[in-house]
Design a protein around this motif. Sequence first.
Motif, PDB file in Angstrom:
ATOM      1  N   SER A  49       6.939  -8.561  31.994  1.00 27.06           N
ATOM      2  CA  SER A  49       8.120  -9.430  31.948  1.00 27.06           C
ATOM      3  C   SER A  49       9.412  -8.661  31.657  1.00 27.06           C
ATOM      4  CB  SER A  49       7.924 -10.534  30.902  1.00 27.06           C
ATOM      5  OG  SER A  49       7.657  -9.968  29.632  1.00 27.06           O
ATOM      6  N   ASN A  50       9.331  -7.626  30.806  1.00 29.54           N
ATOM      7  CA  ASN A  50      10.558  -6.897  30.476  1.00 29.54           C
ATOM      8  C   ASN A  50      11.066  -6.036  31.630  1.00 29.54           C
ATOM      9  OD1 ASN A  50       8.155  -5.243  29.841  1.00 29.54           O
ATOM     10  ND2 ASN A  50       9.647  -3.677  29.293  1.00 29.54           N
ATOM     11  N   LEU A  51      10.235  -5.841  32.658  1.00 31.62           N
ATOM     12  CA  LEU A  51      10.652  -5.076  33.827  1.00 31.62           C
ATOM     13  C   LEU A  51      11.206  -5.974  34.936  1.00 31.62           C
ATOM     14  CD1 LEU A  51       7.554  -2.704  34.051  1.00 31.62           C
ATOM     15  CD2 LEU A  51       9.783  -2.180  33.046  1.00 31.62           C
ATOM     16  N   ALA A  52      11.074  -7.285  34.763  1.00 35.13           N
ATOM     17  CA  ALA A  52      11.432  -8.224  35.822  1.00 35.13           C
ATOM     18  C   ALA A  52      12.942  -8.341  35.976  1.00 35.13           C
ATOM     19  CB  ALA A  52      10.836  -9.596  35.532  1.00 35.13           C
ATOM     20  N   SER A  53      13.363  -8.519  37.231  1.00 36.49           N
ATOM     21  CA  SER A  53      14.777  -8.762  37.526  1.00 36.49           C
ATOM     22  C   SER A  53      14.874  -9.344  38.925  1.00 36.49           C
ATOM     23  CB  SER A  53      15.587  -7.461  37.462  1.00 36.49           C
ATOM     24  OG  SER A  53      15.239  -6.606  38.548  1.00 36.49           O
ATOM     25  N   PRO A  54      15.939 -10.082  39.220  1.00 42.80           N
ATOM     26  CA  PRO A  54      16.124 -10.587  40.589  1.00 42.80           C
ATOM     27  C   PRO A  54      16.103  -9.456  41.621  1.00 42.80           C
ATOM     28  CG  PRO A  54      17.624 -11.692  39.097  1.00 42.80           C
ATOM     29  CD  PRO A  54      16.985 -10.594  38.301  1.00 42.80           C
ATOM     30  N   GLU A  55      16.696  -8.336  41.278  1.00 42.69           N
ATOM     31  CA  GLU A  55      16.703  -7.196  42.219  1.00 42.69           C
ATOM     32  C   GLU A  55      15.281  -6.729  42.521  1.00 42.69           C
ATOM     33  OE1 GLU A  55      17.213  -2.527  41.690  1.00 42.69           O
ATOM     34  OE2 GLU A  55      19.003  -3.620  41.027  1.00 42.69           O
ATOM     35  N   LEU A  56      14.462  -6.603  41.460  1.00 41.24           N
ATOM     36  CA  LEU A  56      13.086  -6.159  41.646  1.00 41.24           C
ATOM     37  C   LEU A  56      12.316  -7.122  42.538  1.00 41.24           C
ATOM     38  CD1 LEU A  56      10.670  -4.283  40.797  1.00 41.24           C
ATOM     39  CD2 LEU A  56      10.221  -5.956  39.001  1.00 41.24           C
ATOM     40  N   PHE A  57      12.416  -8.414  42.265  1.00 44.69           N
ATOM     41  CA  PHE A  57      11.659  -9.393  43.041  1.00 44.69           C
ATOM     42  C   PHE A  57      12.157  -9.474  44.479  1.00 44.69           C
ATOM     43  CE2 PHE A  57      10.689 -11.549  38.803  1.00 44.69           C
ATOM     44  CZ  PHE A  57       9.456 -10.931  38.712  1.00 44.69           C
ATOM     45  N   ASP A  58      13.455  -9.348  44.679  1.00 45.66           N
ATOM     46  CA  ASP A  58      13.986  -9.340  46.042  1.00 45.66           C
ATOM     47  C   ASP A  58      13.432  -8.155  46.830  1.00 45.66           C
ATOM     48  OD1 ASP A  58      15.457 -11.613  45.652  1.00 45.66           O
ATOM     49  OD2 ASP A  58      17.368 -10.569  45.312  1.00 45.66           O
ATOM     50  N   ARG A  59      13.379  -6.999  46.170  1.00 43.47           N
ATOM     51  CA  ARG A  59      12.886  -5.799  46.863  1.00 43.47           C
ATOM     52  C   ARG A  59      11.394  -5.913  47.154  1.00 43.47           C
ATOM     53  NH1 ARG A  59      12.277  -3.450  50.116  1.00 43.47           N
ATOM     54  NH2 ARG A  59      12.355  -1.231  50.618  1.00 43.47           N
ATOM     55  N   LEU A  60      10.630  -6.419  46.195  1.00 37.43           N
ATOM     56  CA  LEU A  60       9.192  -6.616  46.421  1.00 37.43           C
ATOM     57  C   LEU A  60       8.948  -7.585  47.568  1.00 37.43           C
ATOM     58  CD1 LEU A  60       7.948  -6.868  42.718  1.00 37.43           C
ATOM     59  CD2 LEU A  60       7.303  -5.086  44.341  1.00 37.43           C
ATOM     60  N   LYS A  61       9.672  -8.677  47.554  1.00 43.60           N
ATOM     61  CA  LYS A  61       9.491  -9.699  48.589  1.00 43.60           C
ATOM     62  C   LYS A  61       9.830  -9.164  49.970  1.00 43.60           C
ATOM     63  CE  LYS A  61      10.684 -14.416  49.902  1.00 43.60           C
ATOM     64  NZ  LYS A  61      11.438 -15.648  49.527  1.00 43.60           N
ATOM     65  N   SER A  62      10.887  -8.394  50.030  1.00 46.51           N
ATOM     66  CA  SER A  62      11.309  -7.831  51.302  1.00 46.51           C
ATOM     67  C   SER A  62      10.244  -6.922  51.914  1.00 46.51           C
ATOM     68  CB  SER A  62      12.611  -7.033  51.106  1.00 46.51           C
ATOM     69  OG  SER A  62      12.967  -6.344  52.277  1.00 46.51           O
ATOM     70  N   ALA A  63       9.507  -6.220  51.047  1.00 43.99           N
ATOM     71  CA  ALA A  63       8.477  -5.305  51.515  1.00 43.99           C
ATOM     72  C   ALA A  63       7.152  -5.985  51.806  1.00 43.99           C
ATOM     73  CB  ALA A  63       8.263  -4.193  50.500  1.00 43.99           C
ATOM     74  N   GLY A  64       7.034  -7.278  51.480  1.00 44.72           N
ATOM     75  CA  GLY A  64       5.817  -8.016  51.790  1.00 44.72           C
ATOM     76  C   GLY A  64       5.047  -8.551  50.620  1.00 44.72           C
ATOM     77  N   CYS A  65       5.580  -8.414  49.397  1.00 42.04           N
ATOM     78  CA  CYS A  65       4.867  -8.923  48.223  1.00 42.04           C
ATOM     79  C   CYS A  65       4.795 -10.441  48.256  1.00 42.04           C
ATOM     80  CB  CYS A  65       5.564  -8.450  46.953  1.00 42.04           C
ATOM     81  SG  CYS A  65       4.686  -8.895  45.445  1.00 42.04           S
ATOM     82  N   ARG A  66       3.579 -10.971  48.014  1.00 51.25           N
ATOM     83  CA  ARG A  66       3.375 -12.426  47.989  1.00 51.25           C
ATOM     84  C   ARG A  66       3.158 -12.945  46.587  1.00 51.25           C
ATOM     85  NH1 ARG A  66       5.178 -11.522  52.064  1.00 51.25           N
ATOM     86  NH2 ARG A  66       4.459 -11.940  54.175  1.00 51.25           N
ATOM     87  N   THR A  67       2.606 -12.119  45.709  1.00 47.88           N
ATOM     88  CA  THR A  67       2.286 -12.550  44.344  1.00 47.88           C
ATOM     89  C   THR A  67       2.512 -11.411  43.374  1.00 47.88           C
ATOM     90  OG1 THR A  67       0.565 -14.067  45.153  1.00 47.88           O
ATOM     91  CG2 THR A  67       0.466 -13.474  42.837  1.00 47.88           C
TER      92      THR A  67
END
Length: 274
Positions: free
Chosen positions: A254-272
């Motif tokens: 949780s302490n590593l989470a950020s909108p930037e991180l999730f946007d980048r993961l999603k863009s690369a194909g992360c689903r969960t």
Amino acid sequence: AVLVENGVNVKAGYVTTEEQFDEIVEDIISFEPIIVGFTTVETQFKYVQEIAARLKEKYACMTVVGGTHISLWPQAVVEPNAVSLDCGMRGESEYAFLELVRKVQKGEDHYGVNNLVFTDPKTGELVTNPMNPQVEKLEVIPHPKTDIFEFQDIINTFNTAYFHFNRGCPYPCTYCSARELGLQYGPLKESIRRRSVNNVIEEIKLTVEMYDMSPNTLLFFTDDLFTLSKKWLYDFLARYEKEIARPFWCCSRSNLASPELFDRLKSAGCRTVM
């Protein structure tokens, strides 16, 4: 993979129900091994003890137990119900186990092998040998030999292909084994080791080519903290999005989470993210 690379004949399997025990024992006997190895966490250990006992009733071989439980509680090998387990191996044992196999193959004394824990045949007391240093450059370890495992069955059953790339964790969570495993080698920050992005991308490509996967099969990157190093992660995601482009699942904190991180993961194909 280390054993196979060094010319050892290896067969691997996994156990999910007690109904498999007799079948597993017969399968082992038909393979005629000189060493049978088990890996276990604490809650599985009683089942390992039972399978080893059934095996020893029918077949003479060395039985070795490794994994989290033995690494953190080597005393388990001297428990009364563990008499069918000849020894255990603590910590990262890829190369210590290879040394053990070589000595047993040659009929040499194996009691001096690092990482080994065993009951002293003269005193009945626990002997805990020193451990090899942890592997610093993970690229020296060959890619997992999934082709001797039921990897296609796992993909078919769960629509998921599993990968594990890096080792270690800097956080002192008391509920997690990673903390205690890391402390066996020194400060937690020194336990963190990452394979190169090139090495990781190579393994994914080889695996995707080797197995039958649908376009929506999830690749699960099971590293405790896949997102710990932003530089490593973003370099990986750039390559992954361009060269592999498959849906994936990973772990974060949780302490590593950020909108930037999730946007980048999603863009690369992360689903969960777990």
